[in-house]
Scaffold this motif. Structure first.
Motif, PDB file in Angstrom:
ATOM      1  N   VAL A  86      92.447  48.353  18.949  1.00 20.72           N
ATOM      2  CA  VAL A  86      92.132  48.744  20.210  1.00 20.72           C
ATOM      3  C   VAL A  86      91.877  47.410  21.128  1.00 20.72           C
ATOM      4  N   PRO A  87      92.543  46.869  22.062  1.00 21.87           N
ATOM      5  CA  PRO A  87      92.073  45.580  22.922  1.00 21.87           C
ATOM      6  C   PRO A  87      91.442  45.997  23.966  1.00 21.87           C
ATOM      7  N   ILE A  88      90.338  45.526  23.992  1.00 23.03           N
ATOM      8  CA  ILE A  88      89.336  45.843  25.339  1.00 23.03           C
ATOM      9  C   ILE A  88      89.039  44.584  26.312  1.00 23.03           C
ATOM     10  N   ASP A  89      89.396  44.918  27.435  1.00 26.07           N
ATOM     11  CA  ASP A  89      89.122  43.726  28.425  1.00 26.07           C
ATOM     12  C   ASP A  89      87.531  44.019  28.899  1.00 26.07           C
ATOM     13  N   ILE A 145      96.610  50.504  20.671  1.00 21.10           N
ATOM     14  CA  ILE A 145      96.186  51.636  22.008  1.00 21.10           C
ATOM     15  C   ILE A 145      95.611  50.725  23.067  1.00 21.10           C
ATOM     16  N   ILE A 146      96.344  50.510  24.131  1.00 23.92           N
ATOM     17  CA  ILE A 146      95.877  49.544  25.102  1.00 23.92           C
ATOM     18  C   ILE A 146      96.270  50.392  26.613  1.00 23.92           C
ATOM     19  N   ALA A 147      95.480  49.879  27.283  1.00 24.68           N
ATOM     20  CA  ALA A 147      95.624  50.512  28.898  1.00 24.68           C
ATOM     21  C   ALA A 147      96.820  49.899  29.414  1.00 24.68           C
ATOM     22  N   SER A 148      97.225  50.751  30.327  1.00 24.38           N
ATOM     23  CA  SER A 148      98.644  50.293  31.011  1.00 24.38           C
ATOM     24  C   SER A 148      98.438  49.192  31.996  1.00 24.38           C
ATOM     25  N   HIS A 149      97.182  49.148  32.613  1.00 32.12           N
ATOM     26  CA  HIS A 149      96.941  48.062  33.603  1.00 32.12           C
ATOM     27  C   HIS A 149      95.289  48.238  34.051  1.00 32.12           C
ATOM     28  N   ARG A 150      94.862  47.070  34.761  1.00 26.08           N
ATOM     29  CA  ARG A 150      93.502  47.170  35.197  1.00 26.08           C
ATOM     30  C   ARG A 150      93.406  48.385  36.299  1.00 26.08           C
ATOM     31  N   PRO A 151      92.041  48.994  36.347  1.00 28.84           N
ATOM     32  CA  PRO A 151      92.164  50.064  37.217  1.00 28.84           C
ATOM     33  C   PRO A 151      92.089  49.661  38.505  1.00 28.84           C
ATOM     34  N   GLY A 152      92.943  50.450  39.468  1.00 25.55           N
ATOM     35  CA  GLY A 152      93.264  49.769  40.919  1.00 25.55           C
ATOM     36  C   GLY A 152      94.468  49.285  41.045  1.00 25.55           C
ATOM     37  N   LEU A 153      95.306  49.132  40.001  1.00 25.49           N
ATOM     38  CA  LEU A 153      96.507  48.620  40.079  1.00 25.49           C
ATOM     39  C   LEU A 153      97.489  49.430  39.691  1.00 25.49           C
ATOM     40  N   GLN A 154      97.227  50.784  40.098  1.00 28.90           N
ATOM     41  CA  GLN A 154      98.299  51.823  39.714  1.00 28.90           C
ATOM     42  C   GLN A 154      99.858  51.490  40.102  1.00 28.90           C
ATOM     43  N   ALA A 200      84.554  50.742  30.669  1.00 33.06           N
ATOM     44  CA  ALA A 200      84.841  52.167  30.723  1.00 33.06           C
ATOM     45  C   ALA A 200      86.127  52.585  30.377  1.00 33.06           C
ATOM     46  N   GLU A 201      87.300  52.183  30.657  1.00 32.22           N
ATOM     47  CA  GLU A 201      88.592  52.690  30.256  1.00 32.22           C
ATOM     48  C   GLU A 201      88.966  52.125  28.889  1.00 32.22           C
ATOM     49  N   GLY A 202      88.262  50.892  28.130  1.00 28.67           N
ATOM     50  CA  GLY A 202      88.388  50.859  26.977  1.00 28.67           C
ATOM     51  C   GLY A 202      87.832  51.742  26.079  1.00 28.67           C
ATOM     52  N   LEU A 231     103.472  48.740  34.617  1.00 28.66           N
ATOM     53  CA  LEU A 231     102.590  48.079  33.278  1.00 28.66           C
ATOM     54  C   LEU A 231     101.969  46.889  34.044  1.00 28.66           C
ATOM     55  N   GLY A 232     100.775  46.526  33.267  1.00 28.63           N
ATOM     56  CA  GLY A 232     100.080  45.358  33.722  1.00 28.63           C
ATOM     57  C   GLY A 232     100.852  44.165  32.854  1.00 28.63           C
ATOM     58  N   SER A 233     100.526  42.936  32.964  1.00 29.99           N
ATOM     59  CA  SER A 233     101.245  41.772  32.416  1.00 29.99           C
ATOM     60  C   SER A 233     100.815  41.820  31.003  1.00 29.99           C
ATOM     61  N   THR A 234      99.697  41.954  30.545  1.00 29.51           N
ATOM     62  CA  THR A 234      99.410  41.943  29.470  1.00 29.51           C
ATOM     63  C   THR A 234      99.861  43.130  28.353  1.00 29.51           C
ATOM     64  N   ALA A 235      99.788  44.320  29.146  1.00 30.30           N
ATOM     65  CA  ALA A 235     100.485  45.434  28.327  1.00 30.30           C
ATOM     66  C   ALA A 235     101.849  45.385  28.079  1.00 30.30           C
ATOM     67  N   ALA A 236     102.372  44.944  29.053  1.00 30.67           N
ATOM     68  CA  ALA A 236     104.029  44.746  29.136  1.00 30.67           C
ATOM     69  C   ALA A 236     104.364  44.045  28.090  1.00 30.67           C
ATOM     70  N   LEU A 280      89.150  44.693  19.718  1.00 32.04           N
ATOM     71  CA  LEU A 280      89.435  43.200  19.902  1.00 32.04           C
ATOM     72  C   LEU A 280      89.152  42.770  21.375  1.00 32.04           C
ATOM     73  N   ASN A 281      88.475  41.666  21.593  1.00 34.12           N
ATOM     74  CA  ASN A 281      88.469  41.215  22.964  1.00 34.12           C
ATOM     75  C   ASN A 281      88.860  39.700  22.664  1.00 34.12           C
ATOM     76  N   VAL A 282      89.653  39.336  23.658  1.00 33.03           N
ATOM     77  CA  VAL A 282      90.254  38.045  23.637  1.00 33.03           C
ATOM     78  C   VAL A 282      89.599  37.203  24.920  1.00 33.03           C
ATOM     79  N   VAL A 283      88.806  36.343  24.609  1.00 29.63           N
ATOM     80  CA  VAL A 283      88.316  35.494  25.643  1.00 29.63           C
ATOM     81  C   VAL A 283      89.286  34.146  26.031  1.00 29.63           C
TER      82      VAL A 283
HETATM   83  P1  ADP Z   1      96.643  43.818  34.708  1.00 32.42           P
HETATM   84  O1  ADP Z   1      97.846  42.954  34.208  1.00 32.42           O
HETATM   85  O2  ADP Z   1      96.683  45.072  35.545  1.00 32.42           O
HETATM   86  O3  ADP Z   1      95.376  43.080  34.858  1.00 32.42           O
HETATM   87  P2  ADP Z   1      96.703  44.070  31.620  1.00 32.42           P
HETATM   88  O4  ADP Z   1      98.107  44.463  31.234  1.00 32.42           O
HETATM   89  O5  ADP Z   1      96.250  42.703  31.920  1.00 32.42           O
HETATM   90  O6  ADP Z   1      96.571  44.791  33.144  1.00 32.42           O
HETATM   91  O7  ADP Z   1      95.559  44.865  31.041  1.00 32.42           O
HETATM   92  C1  ADP Z   1      95.973  46.147  30.428  1.00 32.42           C
HETATM   93  C2  ADP Z   1      95.029  46.267  29.093  1.00 32.42           C
HETATM   94  O8  ADP Z   1      95.235  45.191  28.464  1.00 32.42           O
HETATM   95  C3  ADP Z   1      93.576  46.306  29.293  1.00 32.42           C
HETATM   96  O9  ADP Z   1      93.033  47.365  29.716  1.00 32.42           O
HETATM   97  C4  ADP Z   1      93.248  45.943  27.758  1.00 32.42           C
HETATM   98  O10 ADP Z   1      93.402  46.916  26.898  1.00 32.42           O
HETATM   99  C5  ADP Z   1      94.140  44.886  27.322  1.00 32.42           C
HETATM  100  N1  ADP Z   1      93.686  43.499  27.619  1.00 32.42           N
HETATM  101  C6  ADP Z   1      93.845  42.547  28.918  1.00 32.42           C
HETATM  102  N2  ADP Z   1      93.331  41.550  28.856  1.00 32.42           N
HETATM  103  C7  ADP Z   1      92.624  41.722  27.546  1.00 32.42           C
HETATM  104  C8  ADP Z   1      91.531  40.783  26.889  1.00 32.42           C
HETATM  105  N3  ADP Z   1      91.165  39.432  27.485  1.00 32.42           N
HETATM  106  N4  ADP Z   1      91.087  40.957  25.673  1.00 32.42           N
HETATM  107  C9  ADP Z   1      91.640  42.328  25.177  1.00 32.42           C
HETATM  108  N5  ADP Z   1      92.430  43.041  25.821  1.00 32.42           N
HETATM  109  C10 ADP Z   1      92.955  42.736  26.921  1.00 32.42           C
END
Ligand code: ADP
Length: 136
Positions: free
Chosen positions: A7-10, A104-113, A15-17, A117-122, A37-40
């Motif tokens: 579960v990657p968490i930004d 398990i990943i969120a589709s994008h940052r909140p507010g960018l509906q 909260a969405e994490g 798909l967000g860039s990371t998720a895609a 997992l968090n990636v700094v």
């Molecule tokens: P956006 O492009 O709208 O910012 P992202 O695709 O980057 O959306 O983010 C969607 C999800 O990707 C986040 O909710 C989280 O699950 C994961 N994610 C994004 N950045 C990180 C990070 N630095 N570390 C871990 N997970 C991340």
């Protein structure tokens, strides 16, 4: 059903994490391992000069502390991993290294509906070797 759930968490959107962590608990069975997992993101050299010393180390420490607190509060045994690097590459690397069979990943940052798909998720969806649950 799943043995290792990543579960990657930004940390900017914890909260969405937490919603994704609840979902991980639902997909886990007795023997499953859940990894938070968090990636700094690395700070480029040109920018690092302007920033306080040890910012990266402090960010890593803060992420570890916060993720451990979230893991403890969940009531489930979860591993916490904090890495530095590019978010999507590192998510994919850790998934491979830990033999994850579900991310398990969120589709994008909140507010960018507006974005499907967000860039990371895609990138994770496109390149992961295992199943990916995208949470909208
Ligand atoms: P956006 O492009 O709208 O910012 P992202 O695709 O980057 O959306 O983010 C969607 C999800 O990707 C986040 O909710 C989280 O699950 C994961 N994610 C994004 N950045 C990180 C990070 N630095 N570390 C871990 N997970 C991340």
């Amino acid at each position: 059903m799943y043995k290792t759930i990543l579960v990657p968490i930004d940390m900017a959107h914890v909260a969405e994490g937490k919603v994704n962590i609840d979902l991980a608990a639902k997909h886990a069975t007795g023997g499953s391992k859940v990894i938070l997992l968090n990636v700094v993101e690395d700070i480029p050299n040109w920018a690092a000069v302007e920033l306080p010393a040890n910012l990266l180390e402090k960010s890593i420490e803060a992420a570890q502390t916060e993720l451990k607190a979230i893991a403890n509060a969940s009531g489930m045994k979860m591993d916490v991993v904090v890495r530095t690097g590019h978010s999507y590459n590192t998510i994919l690397d850790v998934a491979k290294e830990k033999n994850a069979d579900l991310i398990i990943i969120a589709s994008h940052r909140p507010g960018l509906q507006d974005y499907f798909l967000g860039s990371t998720a895609a990138k994770v969806v496109r390149h992961a070797r295992c199943s990916v649950l995208v949470v909208r």
